[in-house]
Write an enzyme that holds these catalytic residues in place. Structure first.
Site, PDB file in Angstrom:
ATOM      1  N   HIS A 218       6.876 -25.494   8.243  1.00  0.00           N
ATOM      2  CA  HIS A 218       6.080 -26.421   9.350  1.00  0.00           C
ATOM      3  C   HIS A 218       4.592 -26.269   8.324  1.00  0.00           C
ATOM      4  O   HIS A 218       3.652 -27.045   8.337  1.00  0.00           O
ATOM      5  CB  HIS A 218       5.910 -25.666  10.784  1.00  0.00           C
ATOM      6  CG  HIS A 218       6.911 -26.456  11.423  1.00  0.00           C
ATOM      7  ND1 HIS A 218       7.127 -25.974  12.631  1.00  0.00           N
ATOM      8  CD2 HIS A 218       8.451 -27.147  11.107  1.00  0.00           C
ATOM      9  CE1 HIS A 218       8.458 -27.158  12.830  1.00  0.00           C
ATOM     10  NE2 HIS A 218       8.667 -27.124  12.162  1.00  0.00           N
ATOM     11  N   ASN A 219       3.884 -24.965   8.012  1.00  0.00           N
ATOM     12  CA  ASN A 219       2.476 -23.974   7.823  1.00  0.00           C
ATOM     13  C   ASN A 219       2.761 -24.035   6.170  1.00  0.00           C
ATOM     14  O   ASN A 219       1.707 -23.863   5.823  1.00  0.00           O
ATOM     15  CB  ASN A 219       2.681 -22.718   8.299  1.00  0.00           C
ATOM     16  CG  ASN A 219       2.756 -22.729   9.885  1.00  0.00           C
ATOM     17  OD1 ASN A 219       3.880 -22.200  10.157  1.00  0.00           O
ATOM     18  ND2 ASN A 219       2.062 -23.632  10.775  1.00  0.00           N
TER      19      ASN A 219
ATOM     20  N   THR B 270       1.804  -2.033   8.292  1.00  0.00           N
ATOM     21  CA  THR B 270       1.867  -4.061   9.859  1.00  0.00           C
ATOM     22  C   THR B 270       2.034  -4.566   9.109  1.00  0.00           C
ATOM     23  O   THR B 270       2.863  -5.513   9.933  1.00  0.00           O
ATOM     24  CB  THR B 270       0.805  -4.035  10.954  1.00  0.00           C
ATOM     25  OG1 THR B 270      -0.169  -3.750  10.187  1.00  0.00           O
ATOM     26  CG2 THR B 270       0.679  -2.266  11.857  1.00  0.00           C
ATOM     27  N   GLY B 271       1.551  -5.049   7.932  1.00  0.00           N
ATOM     28  CA  GLY B 271       1.328  -6.490   7.251  1.00  0.00           C
ATOM     29  C   GLY B 271      -0.075  -7.004   8.210  1.00  0.00           C
ATOM     30  O   GLY B 271      -0.292  -8.059   6.941  1.00  0.00           O
TER      31      GLY B 271
ATOM     32  N   HIS C 125       3.623 -32.218   9.521  1.00  0.00           N
ATOM     33  CA  HIS C 125       3.162 -30.938   9.260  1.00  0.00           C
ATOM     34  C   HIS C 125       2.492 -30.790   7.739  1.00  0.00           C
ATOM     35  O   HIS C 125       1.371 -29.838   8.100  1.00  0.00           O
ATOM     36  CB  HIS C 125       4.203 -29.900   8.697  1.00  0.00           C
ATOM     37  CG  HIS C 125       5.099 -29.631   9.550  1.00  0.00           C
ATOM     38  ND1 HIS C 125       4.828 -29.103  11.102  1.00  0.00           N
ATOM     39  CD2 HIS C 125       7.113 -30.112  10.147  1.00  0.00           C
ATOM     40  CE1 HIS C 125       6.170 -30.046  11.936  1.00  0.00           C
ATOM     41  NE2 HIS C 125       7.347 -29.865  11.864  1.00  0.00           N
TER      42      HIS C 125
ATOM     43  N   ASP D 195       0.835  -1.346   0.003  1.00  0.00           N
ATOM     44  CA  ASP D 195       0.466  -0.021  -0.262  1.00  0.00           C
ATOM     45  C   ASP D 195       0.605   0.764   0.022  1.00  0.00           C
ATOM     46  O   ASP D 195       1.839   0.690  -0.231  1.00  0.00           O
ATOM     47  CB  ASP D 195      -1.029  -0.064   0.891  1.00  0.00           C
ATOM     48  CG  ASP D 195      -0.698  -0.239   2.646  1.00  0.00           C
ATOM     49  OD1 ASP D 195       0.742   0.731   2.628  1.00  0.00           O
ATOM     50  OD2 ASP D 195      -1.190   0.191   3.388  1.00  0.00           O
TER      51      ASP D 195
ATOM     52  N   CYS E  26       2.603  -3.852   4.557  1.00  0.00           N
ATOM     53  CA  CYS E  26       1.703  -2.171   4.319  1.00  0.00           C
ATOM     54  C   CYS E  26       2.503  -1.382   6.020  1.00  0.00           C
ATOM     55  O   CYS E  26       3.762  -1.820   5.881  1.00  0.00           O
ATOM     56  CB  CYS E  26       0.242  -2.948   4.807  1.00  0.00           C
ATOM     57  SG  CYS E  26      -0.325  -4.175   5.838  1.00  0.00           S
TER      58      CYS E  26
HETATM   59  C1  RB5 Z   1      -2.767   2.548   6.551  1.00  0.00           C
HETATM   60  O1  RB5 Z   1      -1.965   3.664   7.389  1.00  0.00           O
HETATM   61  C2  RB5 Z   1      -2.414   1.766   7.003  1.00  0.00           C
HETATM   62  O2  RB5 Z   1      -3.791   0.837   7.963  1.00  0.00           O
HETATM   63  C3  RB5 Z   1      -1.704   0.042   7.048  1.00  0.00           C
HETATM   64  O3  RB5 Z   1      -0.385  -0.158   6.054  1.00  0.00           O
HETATM   65  C4  RB5 Z   1      -1.744  -1.484   7.478  1.00  0.00           C
HETATM   66  O4  RB5 Z   1      -1.055  -1.052   8.468  1.00  0.00           O
HETATM   67  C5  RB5 Z   1      -3.418  -1.676   7.779  1.00  0.00           C
HETATM   68  O5  RB5 Z   1      -2.839  -3.114   8.516  1.00  0.00           O
END
Ligand code: RB5
Length: 155
Positions: A98-99, A67-68, A133, A8, A65
């Protein structure tokens, strides 16, 4: 090896660094993420990469993104996808061993670029170990396919 990568607006720089790093290892990387500075909904990239992985068009995917989390949640809604958010290399490696993870995700607001490179390297180099697994991954796929789990529902 061919991978798809998506991101993103928060993760454009990290995406470019990771794409260049993977390419320096001889891996083909298809970019389906955004390269525009404006706000971009992570679900779009998560979905695009997941569809390519599920269709077998690529060998795996990388999603980034803030946080991912959001981008991997979106990817995991596509059948056959096991996208794992990993903020360190050990979990990234075991998520494949494993996954049988087929997408690795992480957060550009969580990890620095050098740690991100280590995360993708461990994930790319790892192989699914099968054996015990495989039974457990099959259970995940059973839940996905049927919304049931025989080991629980038929006891
Ligand atoms: C964008 O502000 C933020 O929400 C996105 O990059 C991500 O962290 C969402 O999970």
């Amino acid at each position: 090896m061919k991978l798809a990568i998506g991101n993103d607006h928060v993760a454009i720089e990290m995406k470019n660094e990771i794409k260049a790093h993977l390419e320096s290892r001889g891996i083909e990387v298809i970019n389906v993420g955004t390269d525009e500075p404006g706000s971009f909904d992570y679900a779009i990239s998560g979905y695009k990469v997941a569809k390519m992985v599920a269709a077998g068009e690529v060998d795996g995917g990388v999603l980034i993104c803030g946080t991912g989390v959001g981008i991997s949640l979106a990817a995991n809604k596509v059948k056959g996808i096991r996208a794992c958010v990993c903020s360190e290399p050990f979990t990234a490696k075991l998520s494949k061993q494993h996954n049988n993870s087929n997408i690795i995700a992480f957060g550009a607001r969580v990890v620095g670029v050098e740690l991100a490179k280590m995360i993708v390297d461990e994930w790319v180099d790892a192989e699914f170990q099968g054996g015990r697994h495989e039974r457990r991954v099959n259970m995940i796929m059973e839940i996905e396919a049927t919304q049931r789990l025989a080991a629980v529902d038929e006891r």
